[in-house]
Motif scaffolding. Structure first.
Motif: not given
Length: 597
Positions: A523-531, A547-549, A564-571, A577-582
């Motif tokens: 969560f501390d990465d400075d560079d945004p992850l690619p879509a 942590g949610t959005l 990754k199997g936990d039921g949450w997707t990072r968007v 703005e980034e975060g996790y949604v069900p």
């Protein structure tokens, strides 16, 4: 040319001709059917041939030689070629044979209808002719009766003995017959006029129209046959480009055969890593034999002219020790000479400086090295395989250990990903108790950590074995000539077969281990992850936890990390703005090049 005008009187012949045309069309359809059956049988036999010569193999037994790979590429292209033959058969059955049979049925119905109309017109004309003929015969009879009555009347009228009543009766009979003859005449004239009219209509209107319909039908049949001939050829023509690609693939596969690469694969597959045995030291057993002064030197036996004895040379060749030859018999031990014995005494020669113990030790090492060479027959027969792979030659052992370490590292990475996903889910459950019980995840987390420890232990154990092998291999490599080193690949690179070349600076260095805490700072990465895709919100989500959005219904978001199997997707929102949604709250669409990654 028209059948109606030129063939007005050939009804029966036209009937036979149209029937022959339909029979010929059905004969061609039967030809097409037999041809497609040949194609189906050919394709089936080709697939069986490919299956026969391309048996299923395990991943380890897959051939690596270019000649084998090219052959299997040819088999794959042949399988595709068989598929194209099946396409030809299918299209022939659907576009040619099926169409011909349907058209044949239509022609039979149309021909039957036209012929029935022609027969009806002929029957109507025949009926008119019968009426006219009957009226003609009746008129002829009535005329004869009238003539007969006239002769009777004239005979009685000239007879002086005939009574007046007889004459009157004959006269009235004559008038009656003449009247009936006149009526018959009128009826005959009417029937004749009607028949002539019907006959004109029959041969100038009805029959020409019927024959014209038959002519059009036969013309359509001929055109249809031409179209089917063309379709038959086009079916074959459409698959020619694909068949050409299959043949080009076979030619390419043939050009990919590389004898040098195959030879290199043989070396990589069977290279043991042992060095050839060195020369045997000379042992002198003649130290106790009295020699003359001229025989005080040791050398090879001489013959006349100073040439070596060929028999002696052959004997030395036979007794030479090779790695895969007969095991040499150990020479009997010779007691060491006393230390006070001089170098030359009364013609006695002191034994060489190599002691029998050293020779025995040397031979023992050779036998031990030979015993470590794997017997592939024994492996096939189910010989036991040691866990440290010490039954393999050094080079093969090093390759197998490196391969095992790579597989264990992949399994460890999977377990680490699963652990991180479970920890994320546990954190979410702790912050949101209504979503689940955090304690229910603890057994799974513990099991994952236990699996990770087992995998690390296995990796460490295999790395120690690998370091041992590479250490021995490195010590051997240092003794090799510099000319042999030039044949190795660059240091630190992996060969095409998965083996690692000698690198003395890294021979005791274990492969880098994945950091178990590498996901703790994602969560501390400075560079945004690619879509890697996008998603559409099916429901609203308040995102009240850390942590949610927050998202609204029908809102489109970018996906930057899959579930990754936990039921949450990072968007990520369009605003950044980034975060996790069900995961169950969104409809996901991943990019093609990101799926399965």
């Amino acid at each position: 040319m028209s059948w109606g005008t030129d063939l007005w009187d050939q009804f029966e012949n036209l009937d036979k001709h149209t029937q022959w045309g339909i029979d010929f069309l059905e004969r061609y359809a039967k030809f097409v059917k037999e041809r497609l059956e040949i194609e189906q049988t050919y394709a089936k036999q080709l697939r069986s041939l490919v299956k026969k010569y391309c048996p299923k193999r395990s991943k380890e037994d897959e051939p690596r030689f270019t000649s084998c790979l090219s052959f299997y590429s040819i088999l794959n292209e042949l399988n595709d070629y068989a598929g194209q033959r099946e396409v030809v058969a299918e299209e022939m059955g659907h576009k040619v044979y099926g169409e011909l049979m349907r058209y044949s049925q239509d022609l039979k119905g149309e021909r039957k209808h036209h012929l029935q109309e022609g027969r009806k017109a002929q029957q109507s004309l025949d009926q008119c002719w019968k009426h006219m003929d009957n009226s003609k015969k009746k008129f002829e009879r009535e005329c004869k009766e009238a003539e007969k009555s006239q002769l009777i009347y004239e005979r009685l009228d000239s007879d002086i003995n005939a009574t007046k009543s007889e004459v009157e009766k004959a006269k009235s009979q004559l008038y009656l017959r003449q009247h009936m003859a006149e009526e018959s005449k009128n009826e005959y004239a009417a029937q004749l006029q009607n028949f002539n009219s019907e006959q004109w209509k029959h041969f100038n209107v009805a029959i020409p129209q019927i024959f014209k319909n038959l002519q059009d039908m036969d013309g359509r049949r001929t055109v249809k046959l031409g179209e089917m001939y063309q379709s038959f050829a086009e079916v074959e023509q459409r698959v020619i480009p694909i068949i050409s690609k299959c043949l080009e693939g076979m030619v390419t596969a043939a050009k990919n055969v590389d004898e040098r690469r195959d030879s290199g694969i043989v070396v990589e597959s069977f290279k043991s890593g042992f060095e050839p045995p060195g020369d045997f030291p000379f042992e002198d057993f003649s130290q106790n034999i009295q020699r003359t002064g001229s025989d005080g030197t040791i050398g090879t036996p001489k013959t006349e002219g100073g040439k070596p004895d060929p028999k002696h040379a052959v004997s030395r060749t036979k007794n030479k020790l090779w790695l895969f030859g007969k095991k040499p018999k150990l020479p009997p031990s010779i007691p060491p000479p006393p230390p006070s014995l001089p170098r030359f005494l009364s013609g006695h020669f002191q034994p060489p400086k190599f002691s029998t113990e050293r020779i025995a030790n040397h031979l023992s090492k050779i036998r031990n090295a030979k015993s470590k060479i794997p017997s592939f027959r024994a492996v096939k027969r189910g010989a036991p395989t040691l866990e440290d792979l010490s039954h393999l030659p050094p080079e093969q052992r090093r390759k197998k250990l490196q391969q095992r370490i790579d597989e264990l590292n992949k399994e460890l990475q999977k377990e680490m990903d699963q652990r991180d996903a479970l920890n994320k889910m546990k954190d979410v459950y702790e912050k949101n108790p209504q979503m689940g019980d955090p304690g229910s995840l603890q057994p799974k987390i513990s099991e994952t950590i236990c699996n990770m420890e087992k995998l690390r232990s296995e990796i460490h154990k295999n790395e120690s074995w690998l370091a041992e092998v590479e250490g021995k291999h490195g010590s051997r490599s240092e003794r090799r000539a510099s000319a042999d080193v030039n044949h190795h690949a660059p240091h630190g690179r992996e060969s095409p077969e998965g083996s690692y070349t000698d690198d003395h600076s890294q021979e005791h260095r274990s492969p880098p281990q994945p950091d178990p805490h590498e996901f703790d700072y994602e969560f501390d990465d400075d560079d945004p992850l690619p879509a890697i895709g996008h998603c559409k919100a099916l429901y609203s989500f308040d995102g009240s936890n850390e942590g949610t959005l927050v998202m609204k219904e029908n809102e489109v978001l970018y996906i930057i990390e899959e579930d990754k199997g936990d039921g949450w997707t990072r968007v990520r929102k369009q605003g950044g703005e980034e975060g996790y949604v069900p995961t169950s709250y969104v409809e996901i669409s991943l990019e093609k090049n990101s799926k399965g990654s």
